[in-house]
Scaffold this motif. Structure first.
Motif, mmCIF file in Angstrom:
data_model
loop_
_atom_site.group_PDB
_atom_site.id
_atom_site.type_symbol
_atom_site.label_atom_id
_atom_site.label_comp_id
_atom_site.label_asym_id
_atom_site.label_seq_id
_atom_site.Cartn_x
_atom_site.Cartn_y
_atom_site.Cartn_z
ATOM 1 N N GLU A 287 -28.406 40.470 3.956
ATOM 2 C CA GLU A 287 -28.453 39.091 3.492
ATOM 3 C C GLU A 287 -27.223 38.814 2.645
ATOM 4 O O GLU A 287 -26.977 39.486 1.647
ATOM 5 C CB GLU A 287 -29.716 38.852 2.650
ATOM 6 N N ASP A 288 -26.471 37.856 3.060
ATOM 7 C CA ASP A 288 -25.288 37.449 2.328
ATOM 8 C C ASP A 288 -25.704 36.441 1.270
ATOM 9 O O ASP A 288 -26.433 35.501 1.557
ATOM 10 C CB ASP A 288 -24.299 36.805 3.296
ATOM 11 N N HIS B 295 -25.983 18.472 14.793
ATOM 12 C CA HIS B 295 -25.795 18.813 13.388
ATOM 13 C C HIS B 295 -25.814 20.326 13.203
ATOM 14 O O HIS B 295 -26.636 21.016 13.821
ATOM 15 C CB HIS B 295 -26.882 18.165 12.531
ATOM 16 N N LEU B 296 -24.926 20.798 12.359
ATOM 17 C CA LEU B 296 -24.873 22.220 12.033
ATOM 18 C C LEU B 296 -26.163 22.647 11.344
ATOM 19 O O LEU B 296 -26.744 23.668 11.670
ATOM 20 C CB LEU B 296 -23.655 22.511 11.149
ATOM 21 N N ASP C 54 -22.686 14.876 5.179
ATOM 22 C CA ASP C 54 -21.436 14.802 5.936
ATOM 23 C C ASP C 54 -20.739 16.159 6.011
ATOM 24 O O ASP C 54 -20.273 16.556 7.076
ATOM 25 C CB ASP C 54 -20.495 13.782 5.293
ATOM 26 N N TYR C 55 -20.643 16.868 4.890
ATOM 27 C CA TYR C 55 -19.941 18.153 4.834
ATOM 28 C C TYR C 55 -20.727 19.130 3.970
ATOM 29 O O TYR C 55 -21.510 18.734 3.114
ATOM 30 C CB TYR C 55 -18.535 17.990 4.227
ATOM 31 N N PHE C 56 -20.472 20.409 4.196
ATOM 32 C CA PHE C 56 -21.039 21.465 3.367
ATOM 33 C C PHE C 56 -19.912 22.261 2.743
ATOM 34 O O PHE C 56 -18.916 22.563 3.400
ATOM 35 C CB PHE C 56 -21.928 22.408 4.186
ATOM 36 N N LEU C 57 -20.100 22.608 1.484
ATOM 37 C CA LEU C 57 -19.197 23.506 0.781
ATOM 38 C C LEU C 57 -19.966 24.795 0.545
ATOM 39 O O LEU C 57 -20.986 24.804 -0.146
ATOM 40 C CB LEU C 57 -18.736 22.901 -0.546
ATOM 41 N N LYS C 58 -19.494 25.864 1.151
ATOM 42 C CA LYS C 58 -20.158 27.157 1.050
ATOM 43 C C LYS C 58 -19.353 28.032 0.102
ATOM 44 O O LYS C 58 -18.143 28.220 0.281
ATOM 45 C CB LYS C 58 -20.242 27.799 2.434
ATOM 46 N N LYS D 113 -34.015 26.639 7.064
ATOM 47 C CA LYS D 113 -34.457 27.163 8.361
ATOM 48 C C LYS D 113 -33.291 27.590 9.239
ATOM 49 O O LYS D 113 -33.379 28.574 9.956
ATOM 50 C CB LYS D 113 -35.282 26.104 9.093
ATOM 51 N N SER D 114 -32.217 26.846 9.218
ATOM 52 C CA SER D 114 -31.069 27.144 10.083
ATOM 53 C C SER D 114 -29.951 27.825 9.307
ATOM 54 O O SER D 114 -28.782 27.502 9.460
ATOM 55 C CB SER D 114 -30.573 25.868 10.746
ATOM 56 N N LYS D 115 -30.307 28.795 8.498
ATOM 57 C CA LYS D 115 -29.351 29.534 7.675
ATOM 58 C C LYS D 115 -28.371 30.336 8.545
ATOM 59 O O LYS D 115 -27.231 30.548 8.161
ATOM 60 C CB LYS D 115 -30.123 30.465 6.739
ATOM 61 N N ASN D 116 -28.808 30.757 9.719
ATOM 62 C CA ASN D 116 -27.946 31.538 10.597
ATOM 63 C C ASN D 116 -26.758 30.761 11.106
ATOM 64 O O ASN D 116 -25.758 31.332 11.506
ATOM 65 C CB ASN D 116 -28.744 32.104 11.766
ATOM 66 N N ASN D 117 -26.829 29.422 11.102
ATOM 67 C CA ASN D 117 -25.698 28.605 11.524
ATOM 68 C C ASN D 117 -24.535 28.676 10.535
ATOM 69 O O ASN D 117 -23.423 28.281 10.862
ATOM 70 C CB ASN D 117 -26.110 27.145 11.702
ATOM 71 N N LEU D 118 -24.811 29.151 9.331
ATOM 72 C CA LEU D 118 -23.773 29.230 8.286
ATOM 73 C C LEU D 118 -23.119 30.604 8.232
ATOM 74 O O LEU D 118 -22.359 30.881 7.318
ATOM 75 C CB LEU D 118 -24.382 28.876 6.931
#
Length: 154
Positions: free
Chosen positions: A13-14, A100-101, A109-113, A147-152
């Motif tokens: 897990e990151d 959508h991602l 609109d955007y994500f900052l990781k 739920k869609s954490k794997n997309n990141l």
């Protein structure tokens, strides 16, 4: 008797923080504005994130060597053209489909990781982002319930 060992894909897990950004500007202008206001060094990655067969999203990244943080900015929405099977007035026009991602947050609109060891600085970064005039609003997202954490994972 032979022992069987199974490895789960969720073994590693990151830890990262995720900030949702709402704004009405293009991705390159958003990155320029964040670089200007937060004194960052975001640059566009040479290869895009291939999200599906027809959608690829540009990724902007910055490795902060002073604080040992890895930052990425990615758009949440990608568009693809599909051939229109209808006959009628608009039969020559392709239909545009949005994907959508992170489907749980379609309005973002955007994500900052932010990938870092110390996630306590997240609130200070969020406060600095909210001070940027071009950004309408920004907030943190709890990644544990996503739920869609794997997309990141990119």
């Amino acid at each position: 008797m032979v022992a069987m060992h199974k490895m789960s894909l969720d073994f590693y897990e990151d830890s990262f923080a995720l900030i949702a950004l709402h704004c009405n500007i293009e991705d390159h202008k958003l990155v320029y504005t964040i670089n200007k206001f937060l004194k960052c060094g975001f640059k566009r990655r040479k290869d895009n994130l291939v999200f599906s067969d027809t959608i690829s999203l540009p990724i902007f990244e910055w490795k902060d060597t002073i604080t040992d943080r890895y930052w990425t900015i990615i758009s949440n929405t990608g568009q693809s053209e599909e051939s229109n099977e209808n006959t009628g007035l608009f039969n020559d026009m392709p239909s545009i489909k949005k994907q959508h991602l992170i489907p749980e947050y379609k309005n973002v609109d955007y994500f900052l990781k932010l990938e870092q060891e110390d996630l306590d600085l997240e609130s200070a970064i969020l406060k600095s982002i909210l001070a940027i005039p071009e950004i309408i609003t920004a907030y943190t997202i709890n990644t544990d319930t996503l739920k869609s954490k794997n997309n990141l994972i990119f």
